[in-house]
Design an enzyme around this catalytic site. Sequence first.
Site, PDB file in Angstrom:
ATOM      1  N   ARG A 175       0.883  -1.182   0.000  1.00  0.00           N
ATOM      2  CA  ARG A 175       0.000   0.000   0.000  1.00  0.00           C
ATOM      3  C   ARG A 175       0.909   1.217   0.000  1.00  0.00           C
ATOM      4  NH1 ARG A 175      -5.287   1.482   3.547  1.00  0.00           N
ATOM      5  NH2 ARG A 175      -6.103   0.070   1.949  1.00  0.00           N
ATOM      6  N   ARG A 232     -13.729  -8.482   2.539  1.00  0.00           N
ATOM      7  CA  ARG A 232     -12.312  -8.278   2.195  1.00  0.00           C
ATOM      8  C   ARG A 232     -11.517  -9.543   2.518  1.00  0.00           C
ATOM      9  NH1 ARG A 232     -10.189  -3.110   1.882  1.00  0.00           N
ATOM     10  NH2 ARG A 232      -8.354  -4.242   1.181  1.00  0.00           N
ATOM     11  N   CYS A 258     -16.423   1.741   1.007  1.00  0.00           N
ATOM     12  CA  CYS A 258     -15.234   0.938   1.318  1.00  0.00           C
ATOM     13  C   CYS A 258     -14.766   1.135   2.753  1.00  0.00           C
ATOM     14  CB  CYS A 258     -14.120   1.267   0.323  1.00  0.00           C
ATOM     15  SG  CYS A 258     -13.564   2.975   0.365  1.00  0.00           S
ATOM     16  N   GLN A 307     -10.263  -3.882  -2.927  1.00  0.00           N
ATOM     17  CA  GLN A 307     -11.577  -3.451  -2.443  1.00  0.00           C
ATOM     18  C   GLN A 307     -12.668  -3.822  -3.439  1.00  0.00           C
ATOM     19  OE1 GLN A 307     -12.315  -1.751   0.629  1.00  0.00           O
ATOM     20  NE2 GLN A 307     -14.339  -2.440  -0.002  1.00  0.00           N
ATOM     21  N   ASP A 309     -17.083   7.226  -1.230  1.00  0.00           N
ATOM     22  CA  ASP A 309     -15.806   7.148  -0.509  1.00  0.00           C
ATOM     23  C   ASP A 309     -15.524   8.548   0.043  1.00  0.00           C
ATOM     24  OD1 ASP A 309     -13.238   6.397   0.307  1.00  0.00           O
ATOM     25  OD2 ASP A 309     -12.388   6.360  -1.715  1.00  0.00           O
ATOM     26  N   HIS A 347      -7.511   0.701  -6.280  1.00  0.00           N
ATOM     27  CA  HIS A 347      -7.720  -0.099  -5.058  1.00  0.00           C
ATOM     28  C   HIS A 347      -8.421  -1.399  -5.469  1.00  0.00           C
ATOM     29  CE1 HIS A 347      -7.945  -1.204  -1.001  1.00  0.00           C
ATOM     30  NE2 HIS A 347      -8.810  -0.348  -0.520  1.00  0.00           N
TER      31      HIS A 347
HETATM   32  N1  NVA Z   1      -9.852   6.750  -1.401  1.00  0.00           N
HETATM   33  C1  NVA Z   1      -9.481   6.353  -0.067  1.00  0.00           C
HETATM   34  C2  NVA Z   1      -9.769   4.904   0.135  1.00  0.00           C
HETATM   35  C3  NVA Z   1      -9.474   4.398   1.528  1.00  0.00           C
HETATM   36  C4  NVA Z   1      -9.687   2.937   1.681  1.00  0.00           C
HETATM   37  C5  NVA Z   1      -8.021   6.684   0.160  1.00  0.00           C
HETATM   38  O1  NVA Z   1      -7.225   6.455  -0.757  1.00  0.00           O
HETATM   39  O2  NVA Z   1      -7.675   7.171   1.230  1.00  0.00           O
HETATM   40  N1   CP Z   2     -11.222   0.037   2.718  1.00  0.00           N
HETATM   41  C1   CP Z   2      -9.941  -0.043   3.088  1.00  0.00           C
HETATM   42  O1   CP Z   2      -9.035  -0.308   2.310  1.00  0.00           O
HETATM   43  O2   CP Z   2      -9.766   0.140   4.422  1.00  0.00           O
HETATM   44  P1   CP Z   2      -8.373   0.306   5.188  1.00  0.00           P
HETATM   45  O3   CP Z   2      -7.791   1.628   4.777  1.00  0.00           O
HETATM   46  O4   CP Z   2      -8.734   0.256   6.639  1.00  0.00           O
HETATM   47  O5   CP Z   2      -7.462  -0.822   4.802  1.00  0.00           O
END
Ligand code: NVA
Ligand code: CP
Length: 300
Positions: free
Chosen positions: A104, A287, A259, A134, A219, A131
Site C-alpha cells: 500500500r 475483504r 469501502c 476493495q 468514498d 484499489h
Molecule cells: N480513497 C481512499 C480509500 C481508503 C480505503 C483513500 O485512498 O484514502
Molecule cells: N477500505 C480499506 O481499504 O480500508 P483500510 O484503509 O482500513 O485498509
Amino acid sequence: MNIRHFLTLKDLSPQELKQLIARAQELKAMHRRREIYEPLKNRVLGMIFEKSSTRTRVSFEAGMIQFGGGAIFLSPRDTQLGRGEPIEDTSRVLSGMVDAVMIRTFDHAAVERFAEYSSIPVINGLTDDHHPCQLLADMQTYAELRGDIQGKIACWVGDGNNMCHSYIEAAELLDFTLHIACPEGYEPSAELLAQAGDRVKVFYDAKAAVAGSHLVSTDVWASMGQEEEARQRKAAFAAFQVTPALMDLADKDALFLHCLPAHRGEEISEDMIDDPRADVFVQAANRLHAQKALLEFLLT
Ligand code: NVA
Ligand code: CP
C-alpha cells in the site's frame, strides 16, 4: 511458471474475476463452517504499508493465518525503505524470503517498479490510482446480496479517485454500466474513461446519476495524502453527499456500499450506514474472503 501480479483489477480476465468472486463465496461458507483449509501452510506474505490501514492489514494477515501461513507487517518507519533503500533492491531481497508481497503506497508507478523486479506475486493494497482488492470485495458483496451485476447500473458518487478507477475497470470486466457523479475538476482519469467507452458516463449532478441505479457507492472526499485539501474539497463536494433521500431515487432494490472508513456528515449523512439499503459491514468482512480467494489464485 509465469508470475501473476495483481496491480489493477484488469490484471484479471473477466472469467478469472468471476471465478474469484465465486471462490470467495465458497471460502466464506467454509470459514463459517469452521472448516480447516490450509493451502498456504508455511507460506509467508510480506505487507508493506506506507499509508494507514485497518481492513486491508487485518484481512490479509488473518487470511494468511487461516490458510496455514503467516504475514509480516512492514512499515517504512522501521524498515530500510524509509531510509532510502531503492524499491528495486527491496523487491529482490523480499523475493528471496517471502512468497508474495502486498504493498500500500502513494505512487502507482512504485508498485509497478516493485513488480518489475519481483520474482514473487505482488498485490496492490491501494495506491493513489487504484484499489483493486476493495473491488474484489465490493463485487463479491453485490453478487452475494443481489446477484449478477451484469447489465446493471452502478453509481459512483464522489471523487474520481483510486476507488472510482477500480470501479471503472470492474464495469468493463463484469459488463455493467457505471454512472459517476462528481464535481467539475474531480473527474477520474481521462485515459481510463476513454478505455471504458460508453459504459461509463460522468454526471455533474448526483440525483441524475443515482436515478435507477442498482448499486450506489461512495468514498471519502479527501483520500490519504490529500489531507491538506480537505477544506477545499468539503466545499467542492457539498452537493455529493449520499443520503437516504438520494437513495430513494435509485432502483427499489438498490444496495449502498462504502469501502470505509466513512466520514459521517461528509460523503454520507449521519443515518446512511444504518439505512436498510446499506451493507457496509458485510462488504468489509468480505475483504477477508475475497483476498483469500486472490491469495489462493496467485499462490497455488
Ligand atoms: N480513497 C481512499 C480509500 C481508503 C480505503 C483513500 O485512498 O484514502
Ligand atoms: N477500505 C480499506 O481499504 O480500508 P483500510 O484503509 O482500513 O485498509
